[in-house]
Design an enzyme around this catalytic site. Structure first.
Site, mmCIF file in Angstrom:
data_model
loop_
_atom_site.group_PDB
_atom_site.id
_atom_site.type_symbol
_atom_site.label_atom_id
_atom_site.label_comp_id
_atom_site.label_asym_id
_atom_site.label_seq_id
_atom_site.Cartn_x
_atom_site.Cartn_y
_atom_site.Cartn_z
ATOM 1 N N ILE A 137 94.746 80.022 76.634
ATOM 2 C CA ILE A 137 93.528 79.809 77.652
ATOM 3 C C ILE A 137 94.449 80.630 78.808
ATOM 4 C CG2 ILE A 137 92.021 78.337 76.760
ATOM 5 C CD1 ILE A 137 93.291 76.151 78.590
ATOM 6 N N ASP A 138 93.690 80.760 79.852
ATOM 7 C CA ASP A 138 93.787 81.638 80.679
ATOM 8 C C ASP A 138 94.462 81.117 81.858
ATOM 9 O OD1 ASP A 138 93.053 84.199 80.063
ATOM 10 O OD2 ASP A 138 91.358 83.653 80.972
ATOM 11 N N LYS A 139 95.032 81.485 82.344
ATOM 12 C CA LYS A 139 96.462 80.350 83.232
ATOM 13 C C LYS A 139 95.975 79.265 84.426
ATOM 14 C CE LYS A 139 99.299 80.757 88.123
ATOM 15 N NZ LYS A 139 99.739 81.150 89.172
ATOM 16 N N ARG A 237 83.859 84.558 81.256
ATOM 17 C CA ARG A 237 84.423 84.535 82.607
ATOM 18 C C ARG A 237 83.367 86.225 82.990
ATOM 19 N NH1 ARG A 237 90.430 85.233 84.556
ATOM 20 N NH2 ARG A 237 89.393 85.661 86.009
#
Length: 305
Positions: A137-139, A237
């Site tokens: 998962i993204d930062k 997103r």
């Protein structure tokens, strides 16, 4: 070195070489290609060229891509929020701001650094840099991740990801009021045609499906639950921005100027469910909304009073 050779045909005449190579060589950014040109790793008719060189008919282009340097990842004593652990898997609650694994420019402080300090028996399928990492998962996305402790578990989990059979539920706080109670967003996603750092809805991309359901509406925002049928990079997103409701805090796909001092998009991987690789039974884990998320929610809830 990995080699790429091209003979320029009529339909590519006049195109800048950096743009041409960016389209021909997958998974490499335009800046990466320009770096190769600057390092004299790109030859046209056995001569060095600049990034703005325009291709001519029957030009012979040779590209040498150096093999990536293997890095040694140091274990680091970073606290982990472990939701579950056995001899096959570790399920963790990743905080916002933590990168999952080392990459260019980020060599410490990652989830992998913390995992290597916690245990030594992680799967080796993804190499030294990404031991045990089955998915990411993204930062700036927080929430539940599963890590494989051996290759058998890694393969079994990967099969579930590939078959889209895992349960993945996210909570997102988005701009504006979503009128429908629920919906399905179905597009193709791929590299942005002009900004290679971003992804976008493109005709020749990979199929992506997001199911969303409204949890609560505020004056200028909506809290939604998103279930992923596919797992493309930045999928939620992009999809929420695509329907006109970008995530609050997302300066990449949303508003450049944010209303809050958010350090990233308000997106939380709340639920993860999968079939255990050796017990063959479905297990599910849930992570409560973290403090950073709750703070912004409270602001919106107070506006309704």
């Amino acid at each position: 070195m990995e080699g790429n050779n091209f003979l320029i045909e009529q339909n590519n005449v006049g195109i800048r070489i950096d743009k041409f190579l960016n389209e021909k060589i997958e998974d490499k950014s335009r800046s990466f290609i320009q770096g190769l040109i600057d390092d004299n790793q790109v030859l046209v008719n056995e001569k060095n060229v600049k990034s703005n060189y325009k291709l001519r008919l029957e030009d012979k282009v040779v590209v040498n891509i150096p093999e990536p340097k293997e890095l040694w990842v140091e274990p680091e004593d970073i606290p982990l929020d472990i939701l579950y652990e056995d001899s096959d898997v570790i399920v963790v609650n990743k905080p916002q701001g933590m990168v999952v694994h080392p990459a260019a420019g980020v060599y410490n402080g990652t989830l992998v650094n913390a995992l290597l300090n916690h245990c030594k028996d992680l799967s080796g399928i993804n190499g030294v840099i990404r031991p045990g990492i089955v998915h990411r998962i993204d930062k700036d996305t927080s929430g539940v991740l599963v890590i494989a402790k051996n290759d058998y578990a890694h393969n079994k989990l990967s099969e579930q990801f590939k078959a889209h059979s895992m349960k993945r539920e996210y909570y997102a706080l988005v701009e504006g009021i979503i009128k429908d109670e629920e919906g399905i967003i179905e597009t193709n996603l791929g590299r942005h045609p002009t900004d290679r750092i971003k992804f976008a809805v493109v005709s020749n991309g990979k199929h992506a499906i997001t199911h969303y359901k409204v949890i609560e509406r505020f004056k200028t925002a909506t809290l939604v639950k998103c279930n992923l049928e596919t797992g493309r990079t930045h999928q939620i997103r992009i999809h929420m921005a695509y329907i006109g409701h970008p995530l609050i805090g997302d300066s990449v796909y949303g508003y450049k100027k944010q209303r809050f001092k958010a350090t990233g998009q308000l997106l939380h991987a709340k639920v993860l469910g999968f079939i255990h690789p050796t017990k063959n039974e479905f297990i599910e884990f849930e992570s409560p909304l973290p403090e950073y998320f709750q703070k912004v929610l409270t602001i919106f809830k107070n506006e309704l009073k």
